[in-house]
Design an enzyme around this catalytic site. Sequence first.
Site, PDB file in Angstrom:
ATOM      1  CD  GLN A  97      -2.966  -0.976   2.466  1.00  0.00           C
ATOM      2  OE1 GLN A  97      -2.839  -1.496   3.328  1.00  0.00           O
ATOM      3  NE2 GLN A  97      -3.697   0.268   2.266  1.00  0.00           N
ATOM      4  CG  HIS A  98       0.400   3.481   2.462  1.00  0.00           C
ATOM      5  ND1 HIS A  98      -0.959   3.765   2.630  1.00  0.00           N
ATOM      6  CD2 HIS A  98       0.708   2.611   3.252  1.00  0.00           C
ATOM      7  CE1 HIS A  98      -1.472   3.259   3.547  1.00  0.00           C
ATOM      8  NE2 HIS A  98      -0.567   2.470   4.073  1.00  0.00           N
ATOM      9  CG  ASP A 122       0.489  -5.300   1.394  1.00  0.00           C
ATOM     10  OD1 ASP A 122      -0.687  -4.310   1.818  1.00  0.00           O
ATOM     11  OD2 ASP A 122       1.407  -5.341   1.564  1.00  0.00           O
TER      12      ASP A 122
END
Length: 465
Positions: free
Chosen positions: A71-72, A225
């Site tokens: 992520q991110h 994820d």
Amino acid sequence: MPLAAGIDSSTQSCKVVIRDVDTGALVRQGHATHPPGTEVHPSQWWRALLLAVEGAGGLDDIAAVSIAAQQHGMVCLDDAGEVVRPALLWNDTRSAAAAAELTGELSAETWADAVGSVPNASLTVAKVRWLATHEPEHARRVAAVCLPHDWLTWQLSGAAGLEALMTDRGDASGTGYWSPAENRYRFDLLQRAFGREIAVPTVLDPAGVSGHTDKGAVMAAGTGDNMAAALGLGVDTGDLVISIGTSGVVNAVSDVVTADATGSVNGFADATGRFLPLVCTLNGAPVLTATARMLGVGLEGLSDLALSAPSGADGLVFVPYLEGERTPNLPTASGSLVGLRQRNTTPAHLARAAVEGLLCGLNAGIEALRDVGVGGERIILIGGGARSQAVRQVAPTIFGRPVVVPSVGEYVADGAARQAAWALSGEPMDPALVPSSIEVLEAEGNPGVLEQYAGAVAAVDRSSR
């Protein structure tokens, strides 16, 4: 026998599993590594994906595919769809000051109400502000920003044009400019962070189709994820999942959205239409690796040492902020040993303190979720760190409740495979794909360990702010 491919593009590697849609049976799999670091060019992920797919026998006979990824991470694209600069990953903390700026410009309460999370160094919104402030020449070229799974899905579909970028609500909810409560982008917050409008991926429904591969396989929306792991494990409402990987993660599937102004809990969405409130620490399994390296032993040797020492390590506390910390928000903190005495200066005591410190930090995540009304009694422990016998044995003592350890598996890739099957048929893959439990570890409880850890953390917190 239609086949679904699930791809997990994590911080460290890319894994591919191919499963029978009708039975959930594993047919074949592949793996490739990613380069280390907190800044990686997306082309490295693409190279690893192709290698992992090749190792899994290719996608020519696949009916559906989905990509789940870390992520991110901030992937910036220009008008032609070219990558502007290497992606800043979730664990890159240089955007900590940018996160503090954004929180100060509005308020923690305003951010939590708007997008379910308060800006921190990990969230994409902070990285976007960092780019605009520190690399204006790159910022001027940016036409769109997306996440790792968005970019990889776009590449695999071969779609042309930024308008073909697709994502899902789960991964979008980790940007800091998409609202799980309102199910929409907050373009005002993105513009505040970056200084002008830029394009973002279209958010698809959980079973949405983002495109097709060159062989005609259906491509699902993909997801983050953590969302894929919950789907792969078959997590039910209230179940607590603790994952000890590169990071430490505590999350729970919830039927209601959360907004935590303390910033401890990120109010994410999941991959099914529900929500996934989540607490993340920067320091997961690498704490064990680092401690083993200090002691000159392997991970199994570290586990043996830890189990030979008493609970509480005779007062020795390891606060494992080796990479700074995200929860609590101390990006510049460092690891600390507190309570050193003659009696506890042994390898066994240090090993025990490392295991307990790691687990105490995760227990704080459990309590943070409880503070916002999320989580029941069932704890599922997964990740590379869960392979340690010491971690498995000490966890119920720290958490004070039974811990379920599933059979070893690629939960993120499995969740992506289930999502792919869902996009193909309109129904999630058969629950037979969910791994069976191999251990249910009973709790003993030792509140003394938690109390001494809390005291040590308070001291570190005061010195780091």
